[in-house]
Design an enzyme around this catalytic site. Sequence first.
Site, short mmCIF file in Angstrom:
data_model
loop_
_atom_site.label_atom_id
_atom_site.label_comp_id
_atom_site.label_asym_id
_atom_site.label_seq_id
_atom_site.Cartn_x
_atom_site.Cartn_y
_atom_site.Cartn_z
N ASP A 1 0.82 -1.20 0.00
CA ASP A 1 0.00 0.00 0.00
C ASP A 1 0.87 1.26 0.00
OD1 ASP A 1 -2.69 1.19 0.31
OD2 ASP A 1 -1.90 1.86 2.25
N GLU B 1 1.22 -0.30 -5.08
CA GLU B 1 0.05 0.60 -5.15
C GLU B 1 0.59 2.01 -5.39
OE1 GLU B 1 -2.04 3.56 -4.23
OE2 GLU B 1 -1.98 2.84 -2.17
N ASP C 1 -10.89 1.97 -1.54
CA ASP C 1 -11.14 3.35 -1.14
C ASP C 1 -12.08 4.08 -2.10
OD1 ASP C 1 -9.60 3.40 1.18
OD2 ASP C 1 -7.77 3.90 0.09
#
Length: 499
Positions: free
Chosen positions: A295, A342, A395
């Site tokens: 992430d 990411e 998200d």
Amino acid sequence: MTDYRKNFGFTHKCGILMPISSLPSPYGIGGFGKGAYDFIDFLAECGQKCWQVLPLNPTSYGDSPYQSPASIAGNPYFIDPAELYRMGLITKAELSSAEYSGKKVDYGMLFNTRYELLRRAFASFKPTAEYKRFIRKNSSWIDDYALFMALKVKYGYKPWMLWDESDRCCESARRTADEHRYETDFWKWVQFEFMREWGLVRDYARSKKIMIIGDMPIYVAHDSMDVWRAPEQFILDECYNPRKVAGVPPDAFSQTGQLWGNPIYNWELMEKDGFKWWIDRIRAAFDLYDILRIDHFRGFAAYFSIPYGHPTAQYGSWEPAPGIALFNKINSVFPKAKIIAEDLGVITPDVRELLDFTGYPGMKVLQFAFDNDDNEYLPRMYKNPNCVAYTGSHDSECTASWAKKLTGEAKRRFRRECLDRTQESGATYSMIELVLASPANLAVIPMQDYLSLKNEEGRINTPSVAEGNWCWRISPRYATDSLKGKIRDLAQRTKRSTR
């Protein structure tokens, strides 16, 4: 020069993003029971290759798996009560007491009831050879994790910075660990049972030729075992408060930025010891997953630093991080590691340089693609197939809701890019087909999009909004023949199917 032939052991395949917590279960939250095995069967029948999950770490205040009290430990809520009953560790009445059919995950209810059930199961547990092997294998972290949790209970779950001085220091607390032996043994067993059940789920996925994509948050929570046991690895003051915290500047998600509040790493010290903390963390992740998504990858090139105590992320600054040195070490220790970066957010040349250096595939999110004709997230603009394409992320808005908000030139551009698919199958499936038809090595679609859900029905997380997230639960009747046929047909038409 990057070798773009690097792949996951396959090319041009597809998968589904589906959190463990959202799986069907009669026990209030998805877990490692029947719902997990049924979903793997569903993936296989739909011609999928990968199942992407969100972090499996324990959750705490705020319920976010990205603010975990332990970066290596697993979430106790995922342990299957039915499995505990099958092993004779709880009674039928105790199993029934765990049932909850609410449409959303109720974390408060779980906190108040699930640990009591696990304690009852632990009281009936007799250590086995498998359990003893697990404790030996995980000795580098399991003792400190169990002690941290035992002290959490002792202090009524207050943050460790508010504990007595003797317990705020991990080394000092270890000297009195024997005083908490029963409690620490309980937390060790919880992790053993979590890992044992997850291992069985992963083995079943492998038997169906399904690979698991895990998710590793870049940061850890301040109130975590990680910071408590190694405060020197973070930039803290003499009272163990962060001097600066993580977040991102104002963006499309928030006009004041996102103030995450995680402490910043002491990168200078980490580099001096060969990034041992990170190597241990990556190794633990690959014990759980086949492919690892890291992430906020851009934070390894430069991170956004916000002075501790500021109410928003408007006053931070970008500071350099030793990303090339870190990933040079990671790639040397794990040369065959399958990693997704990411690489979303504010992408600057240093981030692109780092991504190219690692050779990892980045992410292409189609919802980000329609603000100009040459947007890099448009499939026709992909420079090579070394990427993973999505309609949206955990998200993002559900695509059905996102599409309804399109206006003006963005809406006209969307119609042009999706050709006549919009008329044929609706906006959501037009997006899905555009992603699957892309040259990306892997295409991953959130399960909510295959179900054409709207935000109020299936959104997982809204960045910068503190409450109401991570609660989505899928209907137990999701796996209809019609849906399976639709997904399988799309995978076959775009030549991504495994069947």
